[in-house]
Design a protein around this motif. Sequence first.
Motif, short mmCIF file in Angstrom:
data_model
loop_
_atom_site.label_atom_id
_atom_site.label_comp_id
_atom_site.label_asym_id
_atom_site.label_seq_id
_atom_site.Cartn_x
_atom_site.Cartn_y
_atom_site.Cartn_z
N ALA A 495 58.47 86.92 77.65
CA ALA A 495 59.69 87.38 78.50
C ALA A 495 60.94 87.29 77.30
CB ALA A 495 60.33 86.27 79.48
N LEU A 496 61.79 88.28 77.54
CA LEU A 496 62.85 88.68 76.64
C LEU A 496 64.25 88.21 77.20
CD1 LEU A 496 63.66 90.17 73.99
CD2 LEU A 496 63.78 92.15 75.31
N TRP A 497 64.90 87.41 76.48
CA TRP A 497 66.26 87.55 76.47
C TRP A 497 66.68 86.84 77.90
CZ3 TRP A 497 70.49 91.48 78.00
CH2 TRP A 497 71.78 91.12 77.52
N MET A 498 67.43 87.63 78.75
CA MET A 498 67.64 86.96 80.20
C MET A 498 66.58 87.23 81.33
SD MET A 498 71.95 87.79 80.03
CE MET A 498 72.15 86.76 81.65
N GLU A 499 65.63 87.30 80.74
CA GLU A 499 64.24 87.36 81.58
C GLU A 499 63.90 85.90 81.93
OE1 GLU A 499 62.44 91.73 80.25
OE2 GLU A 499 61.67 90.21 79.89
N LYS A 500 64.57 84.84 81.39
CA LYS A 500 64.15 83.68 81.48
C LYS A 500 65.56 82.91 81.20
CE LYS A 500 62.88 83.59 76.54
NZ LYS A 500 62.05 83.28 75.47
N GLU A 501 65.41 81.48 81.69
CA GLU A 501 66.75 80.55 81.53
C GLU A 501 66.56 79.62 80.28
OE1 GLU A 501 69.15 77.44 84.29
OE2 GLU A 501 66.89 77.69 84.51
N GLY A 502 67.53 79.47 79.66
CA GLY A 502 67.45 78.55 78.41
C GLY A 502 68.97 78.49 77.78
N VAL A 503 68.90 77.87 76.53
CA VAL A 503 70.09 77.40 75.79
C VAL A 503 69.90 78.08 74.48
CG1 VAL A 503 71.30 75.39 74.78
CG2 VAL A 503 70.69 75.49 77.15
N TYR A 504 71.23 78.61 74.07
CA TYR A 504 71.23 78.82 72.58
C TYR A 504 72.40 78.03 71.81
CZ TYR A 504 68.94 83.60 72.29
OH TYR A 504 67.98 84.39 72.30
N GLY A 505 72.38 77.68 70.65
CA GLY A 505 73.47 77.11 70.15
C GLY A 505 73.92 78.00 68.72
N ASN A 506 75.07 78.56 68.87
CA ASN A 506 75.47 79.47 67.79
C ASN A 506 75.94 78.58 66.39
OD1 ASN A 506 78.21 78.55 68.03
ND2 ASN A 506 79.08 80.45 68.85
N GLY A 507 76.59 79.52 65.50
CA GLY A 507 76.86 79.22 64.35
C GLY A 507 78.10 78.01 64.07
N GLU A 508 78.82 78.00 65.24
CA GLU A 508 80.16 76.95 65.25
C GLU A 508 79.87 75.67 66.03
OE1 GLU A 508 83.59 78.22 67.16
OE2 GLU A 508 82.56 79.18 69.01
N ARG A 509 78.63 75.55 66.40
CA ARG A 509 77.97 74.06 67.05
C ARG A 509 78.39 74.32 68.46
NH1 ARG A 509 81.53 70.78 66.45
NH2 ARG A 509 82.99 71.64 64.84
N ARG A 510 78.40 75.69 68.90
CA ARG A 510 78.68 75.92 70.29
C ARG A 510 77.22 76.11 71.18
NH1 ARG A 510 82.85 77.54 73.28
NH2 ARG A 510 84.04 77.31 71.49
N THR A 511 77.17 75.08 72.09
CA THR A 511 75.93 75.26 72.93
C THR A 511 76.15 75.93 74.14
OG1 THR A 511 75.57 73.19 72.17
CG2 THR A 511 74.19 73.90 74.08
N GLN A 512 75.47 77.18 74.52
CA GLN A 512 75.78 78.16 75.44
C GLN A 512 74.41 78.30 76.30
OE1 GLN A 512 77.18 80.77 72.12
NE2 GLN A 512 78.37 81.37 73.95
N HIS A 513 74.62 78.38 77.50
CA HIS A 513 73.65 78.48 78.59
C HIS A 513 73.47 80.08 78.96
CE1 HIS A 513 71.98 78.73 82.65
NE2 HIS A 513 71.20 77.91 82.29
N LEU A 514 72.11 80.34 79.20
CA LEU A 514 71.98 81.75 79.44
C LEU A 514 71.21 81.82 80.75
CD1 LEU A 514 71.43 81.65 76.07
CD2 LEU A 514 70.96 84.17 76.58
N ALA A 515 71.52 82.23 81.84
CA ALA A 515 70.88 82.19 83.20
C ALA A 515 69.96 83.49 83.26
CB ALA A 515 71.94 82.41 84.30
N LYS A 516 68.93 83.13 83.95
CA LYS A 516 67.99 84.23 84.20
C LYS A 516 68.52 85.45 85.16
CE LYS A 516 63.25 85.11 86.18
NZ LYS A 516 62.15 84.75 86.76
#
Length: 759
Positions: A495-516
Amino acid sequence: MKSITRRNFLKAMAVSCAMLTAGCTSKDRDTQNGPKGAEDAEKWVKGVCRYCGTGCGVLAGVKGNKIVAVKGDPDCAVNKGRLCVKGILLPKIINTKDRVLHPLIKKNGEFVEASWDEALDLIVSKIKESVDQYGPDSIGFYGSGQTFAEETYVAQKVIRAGIGTNNIDGNPRTCMASAVAGFMTSFGEDEPSGTYADIEEADTFFIIGANPAEAHPVLFSRLIDRKNSNPDVKVIVADPRKTRTGDIADYYLEFIPGRDLALLNSMAQVIIEENLINQGFIDRHTEFMKGTDKLSFDAYKAFLQDYTPEKVEAVSGIPAQTIREVARLFAAPGRKTMSLWCMGLNQRTRGVWVNNLVHNLHLLTGKICSPGNSSFSLTGQPSACGSVRETGGLSHILPAHRLVANAKHREELAKIWGIDPARMPSKPGYHTLAMFKAAVEGKLKFLWVMCTNPGQSLPNLEYYRPGMEKTFMVVSEAYHPTRTSELADVVLPAALWMEKEGVYGNGERRTQHLAKAIDPPGEAKPDLEVLIEVAKRLGYEELVPFKTPEDVWKEYQRCQEGTAMQLASYDRLRKEHGLTWPVPGDDKPETYIRYARPWDPYVKEDAPDGIEFYGRPNGRAVIWARPQVDPQENPDAEYPFYLTTGRILEHWHTGTMTFNVPELKNVVGEMYVEIHPEDAAGLGIADGDEVDVISRRATCTLKAHLNGRGRPRKGLVYVPFHDQVKERMINRVLLDAFDAASKQPEYKVCAVRLQKHQA
């Protein structure tokens, strides 16, 4: 109101043009007028861009089971609605002709469709066979800064506590490992102290080893906004190749490749010589070291006498007076300074050292731990930090910045996982190049590659590709064939990108949720589901008591307890538009600046000046004496040119996504070699000619660009690394030397010769 001089007007025009060439929308374009396809959207779902480590918030417009449009999230602090051209065109990466729709197994040299049961049974049998015959260290897992945090967390848990090896590494080793080691050795903790918000506060920007105009265009647009807002804002760019970033520089430093350690030491020498230091900050918050030895301030000052501007001019090519001027600007009292760097410093055999030397400048001047004062490492992948550095996705680290070799850290994890600490192997596993070398040598019998393309991205590819073909290799990937999946024994449709739910963490320590947002096509599955199923079939059910990504996150949060890296709950992440850690509780605010009060709750109340580098035993950061050491391979009579590589705006990494986007492929359909016009003339090469780029390892043939978007100094050539065609895959040419401390390869410098291609 200040009058606008012709000089300032022309400078402002140049800045505006640079922003347009960075491919960015305006802040409000996508949110007010809407991107193409927005009128068809039935709902909008919150997510994060799939590309670089900037971490732009996006809203995916969905109709039925299709993403029809993407626009910038106006409530995300990273981009405030702005996107670069790749982000705008994200819907084009989803429904492509090379999406993998069913599991594939290679039989008699050809891939055939298989059921999930058949594919998973084969994988499990091969793992058991390898462990039984050759031991757990015959197994390897190679992950990615593009996976979700939950995926890497489960993978490393199963590999370590289940199979019993630390042979788990990932592609952030090739892009960010030296930044990690630089932060750790200078401050005792990984990841930047500041955030992107420092861009709006800084007066001086020092950019070295980075081209954010093309690699991080939304951040570059914020920097341009800051420069346009105040005529006193100045930009220093140090780079052997003049780029679109260099076009906005007030000072452009064109140095000889690999001589930036000397430059940074020389800036430190000027800062001390001219008494531009912050003596109080140095006395209360730092110590000096060289190797394993502590130094006095006077000894460090004496060390820098080998790096006076006059001496460094001779080795770097930068005029002594220019070095003095930029050092004064960097250290000027009352000005706030932000340093930005990326692969140009990290992908080096002395990458850790050169990272330390940038931190040195901030520590000497006290320009750190306050708004606008930040030594900030840019990140290449969307979740290299959140999904690898933080979750324990490298061979020497454990979740929440713990270390494999630390018995206390292993015991802490074992307690959370409910296992005997003896099940946790104490020896670090294979780092990236060691892992693929072990495959070449036949020591690695089973390799699982997830969401990355080492068959194209590793340096000195001709050496490593046969090992991938020889080893039983599983590739979890959304696309096929790639230069890695073509070598696989099993390809699993991911599954690719927003075909699933999960969390990314970017370069400024920002934790971000991606909804399916939509279901994956065909039989594609989220990698998390596949990892859990394989673990169960291996008999490790107790390690994977998870039914949802949120279940994984709850356990992962327990790993952060007692550390200064606490993250917000899933419930809060779903509601928010990203939070910069540490977040010590769901009723607590995010942290803007680390190591300093009032922002960082982990700094002791009685810390001097409200500052404490608590990752270090004595609370002091280290100013390192690091000498100039040249790259591993330098030009000579046979190979007289330096070669460096990098990214361009239109494409990303190995092009598996961006070459599926017609608008991007039509702009730049193949990679090229940039050559200084005088070098080209001496070789009888004209613009557009095919040129052989030849190293001691391989030859690539590319078209010459003599007056393109980048202008390398004489003696240097540049090639983007995105191309998938063998003859243009520049990583075949590269050296695979690596930094002894970080194990990161030296992609940025090797020696080549050029000749006009003879058909």
